[in-house]
Each structure stands twice: as structure tokens, then as C-alpha cells.
Design a protein around this motif. Sequence first.
Motif, PDB file in Angstrom:
ATOM      1  N   SER A   1       8.617  11.443   1.302  1.00  0.00           N
ATOM      2  CA  SER A   1       7.305  11.956   0.906  1.00  0.00           C
ATOM      3  C   SER A   1       6.280  10.844   0.678  1.00  0.00           C
ATOM      4  O   SER A   1       5.102  11.122   0.455  1.00  0.00           O
ATOM      5  CB  SER A   1       7.437  12.791  -0.374  1.00  0.00           C
ATOM      6  OG  SER A   1       8.301  13.880  -0.186  1.00  0.00           O
ATOM      7  N   ILE A   2       6.709   9.592   0.730  1.00  0.00           N
ATOM      8  CA  ILE A   2       5.832   8.466   0.425  1.00  0.00           C
ATOM      9  C   ILE A   2       5.612   7.620   1.669  1.00  0.00           C
ATOM     10  O   ILE A   2       6.559   7.291   2.392  1.00  0.00           O
ATOM     11  CB  ILE A   2       6.434   7.595  -0.697  1.00  0.00           C
ATOM     12  CG1 ILE A   2       6.492   8.386  -2.010  1.00  0.00           C
ATOM     13  CG2 ILE A   2       5.625   6.319  -0.894  1.00  0.00           C
ATOM     14  CD1 ILE A   2       7.199   7.654  -3.136  1.00  0.00           C
ATOM     15  N   ASP A   3       4.360   7.276   1.935  1.00  0.00           N
ATOM     16  CA  ASP A   3       4.030   6.347   3.004  1.00  0.00           C
ATOM     17  C   ASP A   3       3.835   4.968   2.388  1.00  0.00           C
ATOM     18  O   ASP A   3       3.048   4.805   1.448  1.00  0.00           O
ATOM     19  CB  ASP A   3       2.737   6.769   3.712  1.00  0.00           C
ATOM     20  CG  ASP A   3       2.879   8.091   4.441  1.00  0.00           C
ATOM     21  OD1 ASP A   3       4.030   8.464   4.754  1.00  0.00           O
ATOM     22  OD2 ASP A   3       1.856   8.742   4.691  1.00  0.00           O
ATOM     23  N   PHE A   4       4.534   3.969   2.921  1.00  0.00           N
ATOM     24  CA  PHE A   4       4.456   2.625   2.355  1.00  0.00           C
ATOM     25  C   PHE A   4       4.282   1.603   3.467  1.00  0.00           C
ATOM     26  O   PHE A   4       4.994   1.626   4.471  1.00  0.00           O
ATOM     27  CB  PHE A   4       5.717   2.302   1.553  1.00  0.00           C
ATOM     28  CG  PHE A   4       5.686   0.927   0.930  1.00  0.00           C
ATOM     29  CD1 PHE A   4       5.026   0.722  -0.269  1.00  0.00           C
ATOM     30  CD2 PHE A   4       6.276  -0.154   1.568  1.00  0.00           C
ATOM     31  CE1 PHE A   4       4.972  -0.544  -0.834  1.00  0.00           C
ATOM     32  CE2 PHE A   4       6.225  -1.411   1.010  1.00  0.00           C
ATOM     33  CZ  PHE A   4       5.567  -1.609  -0.200  1.00  0.00           C
ATOM     34  N   THR A   5       3.331   0.691   3.288  1.00  0.00           N
ATOM     35  CA  THR A   5       3.116  -0.400   4.234  1.00  0.00           C
ATOM     36  C   THR A   5       2.803  -1.679   3.452  1.00  0.00           C
ATOM     37  O   THR A   5       2.431  -1.624   2.275  1.00  0.00           O
ATOM     38  CB  THR A   5       1.942  -0.116   5.192  1.00  0.00           C
ATOM     39  OG1 THR A   5       0.757   0.129   4.419  1.00  0.00           O
ATOM     40  CG2 THR A   5       2.241   1.083   6.078  1.00  0.00           C
ATOM     41  N   GLU A   6       2.945  -2.820   4.121  1.00  0.00           N
ATOM     42  CA  GLU A   6       2.567  -4.112   3.561  1.00  0.00           C
ATOM     43  C   GLU A   6       1.512  -4.753   4.449  1.00  0.00           C
ATOM     44  O   GLU A   6       1.588  -4.672   5.676  1.00  0.00           O
ATOM     45  CB  GLU A   6       3.772  -5.049   3.469  1.00  0.00           C
ATOM     46  CG  GLU A   6       4.754  -4.711   2.376  1.00  0.00           C
ATOM     47  CD  GLU A   6       5.882  -5.725   2.326  1.00  0.00           C
ATOM     48  OE1 GLU A   6       6.010  -6.419   1.301  1.00  0.00           O
ATOM     49  OE2 GLU A   6       6.625  -5.829   3.310  1.00  0.00           O
TER      50      GLU A   6
ATOM     51  N   PHE B   1       0.854  -1.192   0.000  1.00  0.00           N
ATOM     52  CA  PHE B   1       0.000   0.000   0.000  1.00  0.00           C
ATOM     53  C   PHE B   1       0.889   1.241   0.000  1.00  0.00           C
ATOM     54  O   PHE B   1       1.683   1.448   0.925  1.00  0.00           O
ATOM     55  CB  PHE B   1      -0.908   0.028   1.238  1.00  0.00           C
ATOM     56  CG  PHE B   1      -2.004  -1.001   1.208  1.00  0.00           C
ATOM     57  CD1 PHE B   1      -3.235  -0.709   0.634  1.00  0.00           C
ATOM     58  CD2 PHE B   1      -1.804  -2.260   1.762  1.00  0.00           C
ATOM     59  CE1 PHE B   1      -4.249  -1.653   0.611  1.00  0.00           C
ATOM     60  CE2 PHE B   1      -2.807  -3.219   1.741  1.00  0.00           C
ATOM     61  CZ  PHE B   1      -4.036  -2.905   1.164  1.00  0.00           C
ATOM     62  N   LEU B   2       0.776   2.026  -1.052  1.00  0.00           N
ATOM     63  CA  LEU B   2       1.583   3.237  -1.184  1.00  0.00           C
ATOM     64  C   LEU B   2       0.658   4.454  -1.209  1.00  0.00           C
ATOM     65  O   LEU B   2      -0.347   4.455  -1.928  1.00  0.00           O
ATOM     66  CB  LEU B   2       2.420   3.158  -2.463  1.00  0.00           C
ATOM     67  CG  LEU B   2       3.400   4.298  -2.752  1.00  0.00           C
ATOM     68  CD1 LEU B   2       4.609   3.764  -3.519  1.00  0.00           C
ATOM     69  CD2 LEU B   2       2.743   5.407  -3.573  1.00  0.00           C
ATOM     70  N   ARG B   3       1.002   5.461  -0.409  1.00  0.00           N
ATOM     71  CA  ARG B   3       0.212   6.693  -0.349  1.00  0.00           C
ATOM     72  C   ARG B   3       1.144   7.890  -0.502  1.00  0.00           C
ATOM     73  O   ARG B   3       2.206   7.942   0.115  1.00  0.00           O
ATOM     74  CB  ARG B   3      -0.533   6.798   0.987  1.00  0.00           C
ATOM     75  CG  ARG B   3      -1.498   5.653   1.251  1.00  0.00           C
ATOM     76  CD  ARG B   3      -2.081   5.723   2.663  1.00  0.00           C
ATOM     77  NE  ARG B   3      -2.911   4.557   2.943  1.00  0.00           N
ATOM     78  CZ  ARG B   3      -4.219   4.495   2.712  1.00  0.00           C
ATOM     79  NH1 ARG B   3      -4.836   5.558   2.214  1.00  0.00           N
ATOM     80  NH2 ARG B   3      -4.904   3.391   2.984  1.00  0.00           N
TER      81      ARG B   3
END
Length: 307
Positions: A252-257, A224-226
Amino acid sequence: MPRSKAYAIYYKSSLSHARRYADAYQQQLVHQYGLAQVELLASSPDRSKDIALLQDWLSRNADAGHRECLVIGGDGSVNIVAQCAATMEFEISVIPCGTGNDFAAGLGIGDWRWRLQSEGELSRRDLGKAGDCYFVNHAGCGISVALQQLQSPRAKQVFGRYSYLLALFRYLFTRPSRRCKIARNGTDRKAGFDEFQVAAISRRIGGGIVVYPQADTQRQQIGFLRLPQRARWRQLNALYWILRQQPERSASIDFTEATQGSLGDQHATIELDGDTTSLQGPVNIEIIVGGLAVRRPIHHKNKGVSL
């Protein structure tokens, strides 16, 4: 090739070379292998009509020993076939003939002739689900939907996969008031906004843009990239790291799995694998492990293959 097998060739009818490829495959299947059950299914501009066409083929061949659909097109064509394959088991072979061909690239497929030369090997690929719809690479909203509007059919023909990058640069230099705005938590607009949200099960989205470099066949996760609203220079920083195929290095990017999550808000249109749909957010996202039966070239045997 088994004579008891039912074959359909679904091709992108707006591309003249796709029809040539379809004719070549049909000729080999019918004349060289003596198969009688080979149907040509031409795409239309109506997504729901194409899904109904595939469902009709499946219902008329329900008793076949095996069923296989050769998809001659890009990621959007594969996505349409996946809507049926997710619930009605059959094999998919992809013949790359689109703008990005990211799904085919993840399987190590580059030559449109590969299935003429070999049956390849059967493997399972994970599938994403957005609400009641499915995706093979990603589901997105915000910037990824805007990019569809910023690309003309002519630009796709002339620049191919680079048309996505050109559209992205056009977006970055639009007025702030015209940029995308997605509530971060899907409902409460006081919690802040994103300009881009994507749920990916493969490394690439449109035109080979890498958003989930860790993706592989054994990870069984969704990336999931925001991208929150930021000043233009910070967006350029995010673009720099995306083009370097290292989006996780951008502040600048929020990233989760995760194996599930949500995407969009009530004002957001959701695109699936590069095609804008009627699906509106917020939608629940989940992964279906091994949801697709796909064929790929036999030389692609390494474990943990990047998607």
C-alpha cells in the motif's frame, strides 16, 4: 570549552524542566568555565519571532571565534535553529526535552546532561530543504499535518511520543470524507490522490515512527514515501509494516529514494519536523549534504550510523 566561543541557549519556554536545564547549562558555562558570552533565548509561540531572535544573537556575535547554540527542546525547536544554521555557520548541541526527540535519538543522545559532562565531537549532518525552508528529519503533508490537529498539548504531556500513535489511530477511523486528499503529481487531480506524502532524511518522524529505515549518515539521499488513498483495511496493513519498521514491505506504500523531488499540491499545508508551517505545496525538495554542524557524544563513532 574555548573562552572565545559565543554561546546561546535556546529553550522551549512552555516546558518548566526545559528552563531548569537551561539554568543548569548557563550556570556551568558562566561559573565553571568563566564564559561571559552566554545568552538565554526563550522560545515563543511565534516561529518567525524565534528565528529573528536567533538571527539577532548571530549578528551581535559575528566576530566570535566560534559560535554554538544549545537547543533544549524537541525536533520543532531544532528545526527553528536549523533555519539559521543552514545559512549562518554555527554549531548545534541538542539537549532532548520534547515529545519525540527523533533528531537527538539519531545522534545517540538520550541524557539531557550529556553536554555538561563533555564537549563531544563535531560532525556534519545532512539537511533537507523544502522551498525556502529547511528540515532536519522530514517534511510532510496530509496525514502528518492532521496528526498535529488530533494531538492536544495535554495528550503530549501524558503520553509523550505515544501521542502520535494514538492520533494516528484516531485518524484511521475518521469518516472517508474527512480524510486528507493530495493530488499525486501536485497539480493534476485526475491523476489520483495520496493521503500522506513525506520526504525524510532520517529514519524516524514524529514519535519515533520509522518511515525511512535505510537512512544513514553516508547515504546522502531523501526517502520519499507516499500513501495513496486506500480502503481502511489496506491502510491498517500499511500501519502494521510501519510499526514493524519495514514500510517498504507494504504493497500500500510507494517508496523511492532521490536527491530531489516535490511534495504536496496547491491545497496542502506542509509541516516541517512535526510543526505545521505557513508553507503551501507543491514545494521542491532537495538535500543539502553536510548542511549542519552538530555535536554528539564521542562514543557514537561508527560509520553509517542510522539517523
